[in-house]
Design a protein around this motif. Structure first.
Motif, mmCIF file in Angstrom:
data_model
loop_
_atom_site.group_PDB
_atom_site.id
_atom_site.type_symbol
_atom_site.label_atom_id
_atom_site.label_comp_id
_atom_site.label_asym_id
_atom_site.label_seq_id
_atom_site.Cartn_x
_atom_site.Cartn_y
_atom_site.Cartn_z
ATOM 1 N N THR A 14 19.044 6.243 -4.441
ATOM 2 C CA THR A 14 20.302 6.859 -4.037
ATOM 3 C C THR A 14 21.451 6.055 -4.635
ATOM 4 N N ASP A 15 22.657 6.522 -4.418
ATOM 5 C CA ASP A 15 23.825 5.825 -4.948
ATOM 6 C C ASP A 15 24.032 4.484 -4.230
ATOM 7 N N GLU A 16 25.133 3.809 -4.545
ATOM 8 C CA GLU A 16 25.349 2.457 -4.039
ATOM 9 C C GLU A 16 25.452 2.386 -2.519
ATOM 10 N N PHE A 17 25.762 3.520 -1.893
ATOM 11 C CA PHE A 17 25.876 3.542 -0.435
ATOM 12 C C PHE A 17 24.661 4.177 0.253
ATOM 13 N N GLY A 18 23.755 4.793 -0.526
ATOM 14 C CA GLY A 18 22.606 5.454 0.071
ATOM 15 C C GLY A 18 22.885 6.872 0.518
ATOM 16 N N ASP A 57 0.818 -1.219 0.000
ATOM 17 C CA ASP A 57 0.000 0.000 0.000
ATOM 18 C C ASP A 57 0.851 1.269 0.000
ATOM 19 N N LEU A 58 2.184 1.105 0.050
ATOM 20 C CA LEU A 58 3.060 2.258 0.205
ATOM 21 C C LEU A 58 3.743 2.634 -1.106
ATOM 22 N N CYS A 59 3.980 3.932 -1.253
ATOM 23 C CA CYS A 59 4.713 4.474 -2.380
ATOM 24 C C CYS A 59 5.992 5.096 -1.827
ATOM 25 N N PHE A 60 7.130 4.446 -2.073
ATOM 26 C CA PHE A 60 8.403 4.899 -1.524
ATOM 27 C C PHE A 60 9.069 5.904 -2.471
ATOM 28 N N LEU A 61 9.535 7.003 -1.917
ATOM 29 C CA LEU A 61 10.322 7.981 -2.660
ATOM 30 C C LEU A 61 11.751 7.906 -2.118
ATOM 31 N N HIS A 62 12.623 7.201 -2.842
ATOM 32 C CA HIS A 62 13.989 6.974 -2.370
ATOM 33 C C HIS A 62 14.964 8.064 -2.817
ATOM 34 N N GLY A 63 14.524 8.950 -3.702
ATOM 35 C CA GLY A 63 15.423 9.970 -4.228
ATOM 36 C C GLY A 63 15.198 11.346 -3.635
ATOM 37 N N ALA A 103 23.613 9.889 -1.761
ATOM 38 C CA ALA A 103 23.080 10.975 -2.585
ATOM 39 C C ALA A 103 22.011 10.456 -3.537
ATOM 40 N N SER A 104 20.993 11.258 -3.754
ATOM 41 C CA SER A 104 19.962 10.924 -4.731
ATOM 42 C C SER A 104 20.558 10.998 -6.127
ATOM 43 N N VAL A 105 20.351 9.965 -6.920
ATOM 44 C CA VAL A 105 20.959 9.931 -8.251
ATOM 45 C C VAL A 105 19.927 9.714 -9.356
#
Length: 475
Positions: free
Chosen positions: A419-423, A134-140, A425-427
């Motif tokens: 985000t990048d490989e480490f989490g 039910d969730l919409c994730f915004l990872h950036g 920066a938003s890429v």
């Protein structure tokens, strides 16, 4: 910045209403609701057919670590203890240095996949994880401000330092109130720090649009008893109100018709009178079943505080409050989730909020309220994937973090951006806080470029001259 279809309602200068000590008058004095609220948005054509009527904002004060909660980074696990170069915003502000070497720190919590969508969630949030479909994730996500004060103000008001109306006030101004007998904007247990009342203030918008605080940060329970008391002698109350109205009419003649702050205070008394018909029932959580109280964790000490807040939010949502903010935080110098030197404390905070949040999502869905209610979860920024204080905590990170949304026409079960490989920066799929504000307004049927207010010779808006609607996350 002038827009031909902007609001043309002309109001007087900014004002802040004084609150009385307790009871309904104290609630009403901070956000009166008059008939004007029902016509305030009439001059603006909707940006699009609204998908939502209201928002419940679950504010996680201090910054939850995205790499320890909802943004799984296997590379961070693999390279634990090794160093990498980062353009850290705090280090840049302190020393002007870019590309400093930092020691990577893996998450101490395990991740696993949940739901049909297969989203990875850490063991910090096992109850919320059951609702990932039910969730919409915004990872950036990324934002402005590297310290709590500026970033918290930016989250709420779209500015790191200037006095601006809060997002709840803009929504209240744009849509008016659903329920004439209640404030349109309520904030539950707000903190006095990092912006304090400015985070729910109306700034230069008319005073009636500021948020109404219920409870205060740092209290173990909501202590609603003083707000549910009322004088049983309705005849005497009616006589008191009539007397106050006569005195106010005399004062209005003396002050002039343009004195909006006086009218807002006068209207607060009328709202307080109307609230007595519905307020006690809404605020009395004991009318809920034992099963419901247990679902929200109110029967357990560690979840009782936030459980009460989430349950009250659902009741206010049902009653027609437009914007409800449920704060998790305290009044200390270091906000709740601010673990610079004690990252394991994230587990304590997660235990306090996870069950109540899951209960709120389930309850709203069961009652058919999730369809037209947006649940917004997040903090003012995230945290770094590298260690701080000898490997015991994480620093602030405005450059990449996660928020999630549910209901209100957002696509369920998706993860947008990364985000990048480490989490760090938003890429990809980058979403600035201005973009998030624009998208939330859009789902409520409001165009962020048209929702303006003329002040000091220019038209202001929540997103300033920025912001775009993120259409990819809309159902």
């Amino acid at each position: 910045m002038s827009h031909p279809n902007a609001f043309k309602i002309r109001m007087a200068r900014r004002s802040i209403l004084q609150q009385s000590a307790c009871g309904f008058a104290g609630l009403a004095a901070s956000a009166s609701a008059s008939e004007l609220l029902y016509t305030a948005a009439a001059s603006q054509s909707p940006a699009a057919p609204p998908k939502a009527k209201r928002i419940i904002f679950l504010f996680m004060q201090g910054g939850v670590s995205q790499v320890d909660s909802f943004d799984y980074k296997p590379e961070l696990q693999r390279r634990h203890g090794k160093t990498a170069a980062f353009n850290d915003a705090r280090e840049l502000a302190r020393s002007g240095t870019r590309g400093t070497e930092q020691r990577l720190m893996q998450s101490p919590w395990k991740f696993q996949q949940y739901g049909e969508c297969g989203r990875a969630v850490s063991e910090l949030f096992p109850e919320t994880a059951r609702h990932v479909d039910d969730l919409c994730f915004l990872h950036g996500m990324h934002t402005d401000g590297v310290a709590h004060g500026p970033a918290t103000l930016f989250l709420h008001c779209g500015s790191t330092n200037f006095i601006r109306p809060s997002v709840g006030s803009w929504i209240y101004y744009g849509l008016g109130a659903e329920n004439q007998d209640l404030p349109g904007f309520v904030t539950i247990s707000p903190s006095i720090g990092n912006g304090g009342p400015r985070n729910y203030g109306s700034a230069f918008l008319p005073a009636r649009y500021q948020g109404t605080p219920i409870g205060s940060a740092g209290k173990s329970t909501l202590e609603l008893a003083n707000l549910t008391r009322q004088d049983s002698n309705l005849q005497r109350q009616q006589e008191q109100l009539q007397l106050i109205e006569r005195l106010n009419e005399q004062q209005a003649l003396r002050r002039g018709a343009e004195n909006s702050e006086f009218e807002a205070i006068a209207e607060s008394y009328r709202l307080a009178w109307r609230m007595q018909r519905v307020g006690p029932e809404i605020l009395d959580l004991n009318t809920e079943s034992k099963e419901t109280l247990a679902e929200y964790g109110i029967d357990q000490p560690e979840t009782r505080g936030y459980g009460e807040k989430c349950l009250l939010a659902r009741r206010l949502c049902e009653a027609g409050v437009r914007f409800i903010q449920v704060n998790y935080g305290d009044n200390s110098a270091n906000p709740a989730w601010d673990q610079h030197s004690n990252l394991p404390k994230h587990a304590e905070h997660a235990r306090a909020v996870d069950r109540p949040i899951a209960a709120l999502l389930a309850d709203l869905k069961r009652r058919g309220l999730l369809e037209d209610t947006i649940v917004w979860w997040g903090g003012e920024f995230g945290r770094t994937p590298y260690s701080q204080s000898n490997g015991t905590g994480r620093d602030h990170n405005p450059g990449g973090f996660t928020v999630w949304l549910a209901g209100g026409g957002f696509r369920p079960g998706i993860a947008y951006g990364s985000t990048d490989e480490f989490g760090f920066a938003s890429v990809q799929g980058k979403v600035h806080m201005h973009d998030l504000h624009a998208t939330l307004l859009h789902q409520l049927g409001l165009d962020h470029e048209q929702l303006t207010y003329r002040h000091a010779g220019r038209d202001f808006r929540l997103t300033d001259v920025y912001g775009r609607v993120i259409s990819d996350v809309l159902a």
